[in-house]
Scaffold this motif. Structure first.
Motif, PDB file in Angstrom:
ATOM      1  N   MET A 103      40.503  15.225   3.461  1.00 36.41           N
ATOM      2  CA  MET A 103      40.320  16.302   2.463  1.00 36.41           C
ATOM      3  C   MET A 103      41.548  17.196   2.528  1.00 36.41           C
ATOM      4  SD  MET A 103      37.130  18.757   3.397  1.00 36.41           S
ATOM      5  CE  MET A 103      36.276  17.357   4.336  1.00 36.41           C
ATOM      6  N   ASP A 104      41.951  17.815   1.506  1.00 31.09           N
ATOM      7  CA  ASP A 104      42.901  18.762   1.456  1.00 31.09           C
ATOM      8  C   ASP A 104      42.185  20.331   1.396  1.00 31.09           C
ATOM      9  OD1 ASP A 104      41.999  19.308  -1.265  1.00 31.09           O
ATOM     10  OD2 ASP A 104      43.829  18.402  -2.013  1.00 31.09           O
ATOM     11  N   VAL A 105      42.939  21.277   1.312  1.00 40.00           N
ATOM     12  CA  VAL A 105      42.434  22.608   1.471  1.00 40.00           C
ATOM     13  C   VAL A 105      41.674  22.761   0.389  1.00 40.00           C
ATOM     14  CG1 VAL A 105      43.160  24.891   1.247  1.00 40.00           C
ATOM     15  CG2 VAL A 105      44.354  23.790   2.798  1.00 40.00           C
ATOM     16  N   TYR A 106      41.889  22.447  -0.993  1.00 42.12           N
ATOM     17  CA  TYR A 106      41.256  22.709  -2.332  1.00 42.12           C
ATOM     18  C   TYR A 106      39.962  22.029  -2.425  1.00 42.12           C
ATOM     19  CZ  TYR A 106      39.625  22.680  -6.888  1.00 42.12           C
ATOM     20  OH  TYR A 106      38.893  23.001  -8.230  1.00 42.12           O
ATOM     21  N   LYS A 107      39.944  20.754  -1.739  1.00 37.31           N
ATOM     22  CA  LYS A 107      38.374  19.885  -1.548  1.00 37.31           C
ATOM     23  C   LYS A 107      37.773  20.555  -0.534  1.00 37.31           C
ATOM     24  CE  LYS A 107      38.885  15.616  -2.426  1.00 37.31           C
ATOM     25  NZ  LYS A 107      39.083  14.107  -2.465  1.00 37.31           N
TER      26      LYS A 107
END
Length: 122
Positions: free
Chosen positions: A74-78
């Protein structure tokens, strides 16, 4: 929905590669100067640099944070979407950022960076 909050506790509003200090400031609700001195003490004892993962990791561990690895990429947004409550410090590739209640605090929009591991406030 934008989850980025511009945040720079550096007393001179500089962007000087101090992301570990900034992230710890937000996570601990402490000033840049205090966190800098605390990290410098740990770095001195470890014979490492302030921005080293082991240095700021020890700092967070001393203050009740627990380290985890995400169960899936996952990325920071997710991450913000999946963890809408609590305080977290995210270890990214060459960067550190803090998430509080689903919003991330940084000097720039790092929402697309992948989360390698994270520390959760206990």
């Amino acid at each position: 929905m934008d989850r980025w909050i511009k945040y720079n506790p550096n007393p001179k509003d500089r962007r000087v590669g101090d992301c570990a200090i900034r992230a710890c400031c937000k996570a601990m609700d402490r000033s840049w100067n205090i966190v800098f001195c605390d990290l410098a003490d740990i770095a001195f004892n470890q014979k490492d640099v302030i921005s080293a993962n082991k240095v700021w990791g020890e700092y967070l561990g001393r203050h009740g944070f627990v380290r985890y690895e995400p169960d899936y990429p996952m990325d920071v947004y997710k991450f913000c979407c999946n963890f809408p409550h609590g305080t977290y410090v995210l270890g990214l590739d060459g960067h550190v950022v803090t998430v509080v209640d689903g919003l991330f605090y940084d000097t720039w929009d790092s929402s697309g960076k992948s989360v390698i591991y994270f520390w959760e406030r206990g």
